[in-house]
Design a protein around this motif. Structure first.
Motif, PDB file in Angstrom:
ATOM      1  N   ILE A  36       0.834  -1.202   0.000  1.00 18.95           N
ATOM      2  CA  ILE A  36       0.000   0.000   0.000  1.00 18.95           C
ATOM      3  C   ILE A  36       0.867   1.250   0.000  1.00 18.95           C
ATOM      4  O   ILE A  36       0.607   2.214  -0.734  1.00 18.95           O
ATOM      5  CB  ILE A  36      -0.959   0.003   1.211  1.00 18.95           C
ATOM      6  CG1 ILE A  36      -2.017  -1.087   1.031  1.00 18.95           C
ATOM      7  CG2 ILE A  36      -1.612   1.359   1.400  1.00 18.95           C
ATOM      8  CD1 ILE A  36      -2.911  -1.271   2.230  1.00 18.95           C
ATOM      9  N   LYS A  37       1.934   1.248   0.799  1.00 22.19           N
ATOM     10  CA  LYS A  37       2.837   2.398   0.868  1.00 22.19           C
ATOM     11  C   LYS A  37       3.505   2.655  -0.481  1.00 22.19           C
ATOM     12  O   LYS A  37       3.561   3.793  -0.954  1.00 22.19           O
ATOM     13  CB  LYS A  37       3.892   2.151   1.948  1.00 22.19           C
ATOM     14  CG  LYS A  37       4.812   3.299   2.180  1.00 22.19           C
ATOM     15  CD  LYS A  37       5.773   2.983   3.318  1.00 22.19           C
ATOM     16  CE  LYS A  37       6.755   4.104   3.519  1.00 22.19           C
ATOM     17  NZ  LYS A  37       7.694   3.832   4.617  1.00 22.19           N
ATOM     18  N   SER A  39       2.422   1.691  -3.417  1.00 22.81           N
ATOM     19  CA  SER A  39       1.386   2.081  -4.362  1.00 22.81           C
ATOM     20  C   SER A  39       1.043   3.566  -4.225  1.00 22.81           C
ATOM     21  O   SER A  39       0.896   4.272  -5.226  1.00 22.81           O
ATOM     22  CB  SER A  39       0.143   1.227  -4.154  1.00 22.81           C
ATOM     23  OG  SER A  39      -0.915   1.666  -4.958  1.00 22.81           O
ATOM     24  N   ASN A  40       0.915   4.033  -2.995  1.00 22.64           N
ATOM     25  CA  ASN A  40       0.620   5.458  -2.787  1.00 22.64           C
ATOM     26  C   ASN A  40       1.762   6.336  -3.267  1.00 22.64           C
ATOM     27  O   ASN A  40       1.532   7.411  -3.823  1.00 22.64           O
ATOM     28  CB  ASN A  40       0.333   5.721  -1.311  1.00 22.64           C
ATOM     29  CG  ASN A  40      -1.009   5.173  -0.892  1.00 22.64           C
ATOM     30  OD1 ASN A  40      -1.893   4.974  -1.716  1.00 22.64           O
ATOM     31  ND2 ASN A  40      -1.169   4.914   0.393  1.00 22.64           N
ATOM     32  N   LYS A  41       2.999   5.896  -3.062  1.00 21.81           N
ATOM     33  CA  LYS A  41       4.156   6.658  -3.538  1.00 21.81           C
ATOM     34  C   LYS A  41       4.158   6.738  -5.060  1.00 21.81           C
ATOM     35  O   LYS A  41       4.408   7.801  -5.637  1.00 21.81           O
ATOM     36  CB  LYS A  41       5.444   6.002  -3.047  1.00 21.81           C
ATOM     37  CG  LYS A  41       6.688   6.756  -3.409  1.00 21.81           C
ATOM     38  CD  LYS A  41       7.926   6.081  -2.865  1.00 21.81           C
ATOM     39  CE  LYS A  41       9.175   6.788  -3.313  1.00 21.81           C
ATOM     40  NZ  LYS A  41      10.389   6.102  -2.853  1.00 21.81           N
ATOM     41  N   GLN A  43       1.553   6.543  -6.971  1.00 21.21           N
ATOM     42  CA  GLN A  43       0.438   7.391  -7.368  1.00 21.21           C
ATOM     43  C   GLN A  43       0.828   8.864  -7.268  1.00 21.21           C
ATOM     44  O   GLN A  43       0.546   9.648  -8.180  1.00 21.21           O
ATOM     45  CB  GLN A  43      -0.780   7.116  -6.497  1.00 21.21           C
ATOM     46  CG  GLN A  43      -1.974   7.971  -6.851  1.00 21.21           C
ATOM     47  CD  GLN A  43      -3.171   7.696  -5.973  1.00 21.21           C
ATOM     48  OE1 GLN A  43      -3.123   6.827  -5.107  1.00 21.21           O
ATOM     49  NE2 GLN A  43      -4.234   8.422  -6.192  1.00 21.21           N
ATOM     50  N   ARG A  44       1.486   9.244  -6.174  1.00 24.49           N
ATOM     51  CA  ARG A  44       1.924  10.631  -6.035  1.00 24.49           C
ATOM     52  C   ARG A  44       2.929  11.008  -7.123  1.00 24.49           C
ATOM     53  O   ARG A  44       2.857  12.103  -7.682  1.00 24.49           O
ATOM     54  CB  ARG A  44       2.534  10.858  -4.648  1.00 24.49           C
ATOM     55  CG  ARG A  44       1.516  10.979  -3.538  1.00 24.49           C
ATOM     56  CD  ARG A  44       2.160  11.496  -2.264  1.00 24.49           C
ATOM     57  NE  ARG A  44       3.287  10.677  -1.818  1.00 24.49           N
ATOM     58  CZ  ARG A  44       3.191   9.608  -1.039  1.00 24.49           C
ATOM     59  NH1 ARG A  44       2.004   9.217  -0.626  1.00 24.49           N
ATOM     60  NH2 ARG A  44       4.264   8.934  -0.669  1.00 24.49           N
ATOM     61  N   GLU A  47       1.033  11.494 -10.361  1.00 27.14           N
ATOM     62  CA  GLU A  47       0.261  12.734 -10.351  1.00 27.14           C
ATOM     63  C   GLU A  47       1.162  13.945 -10.499  1.00 27.14           C
ATOM     64  O   GLU A  47       0.755  14.955 -11.072  1.00 27.14           O
ATOM     65  CB  GLU A  47      -0.568  12.817  -9.068  1.00 27.14           C
ATOM     66  CG  GLU A  47      -1.735  11.854  -9.057  1.00 27.14           C
ATOM     67  CD  GLU A  47      -2.468  11.827  -7.725  1.00 27.14           C
ATOM     68  OE1 GLU A  47      -1.975  12.428  -6.747  1.00 27.14           O
ATOM     69  OE2 GLU A  47      -3.530  11.183  -7.669  1.00 27.14           O
TER      70      GLU A  47
END
Length: 66
Positions: A36-37, A39-41, A43-44, A47
């Motif tokens: 999850i960590k 994946s969020n990185k 995504q940022r 973006e």
């Protein structure tokens, strides 16, 4: 009838299996949180690289349906 099942009378035989279960469950939880960590990185990062792109499921995105 069910001779292949073995349930020991001495319940201390379950302790190594319980310890192994707890260890693997903890590692699975930590691995899931790590995914999850990461994946969020990603995504940022995406973006930041493509700020003009909007996500399809973003409710705040502007839609041009006309």
């Amino acid at each position: 009838m069910m001779e292949f099942l073995y349930f020991p009378e001495d319940k201390t035989a379950y302790i190594p299996a319980l310890i192994t279960l707890i260890i693997f469950t903890a590692f699975a939880f930590l691995f899931f949180r790590w995914i999850i960590k990461v994946s969020n990185k990603e995504q940022r990062t995406t973006e930041e690289r493509f700020p003009d792109q909007t996500r399809v499921d973003d409710p705040n995105a502007s839609h041009n349906d006309s």
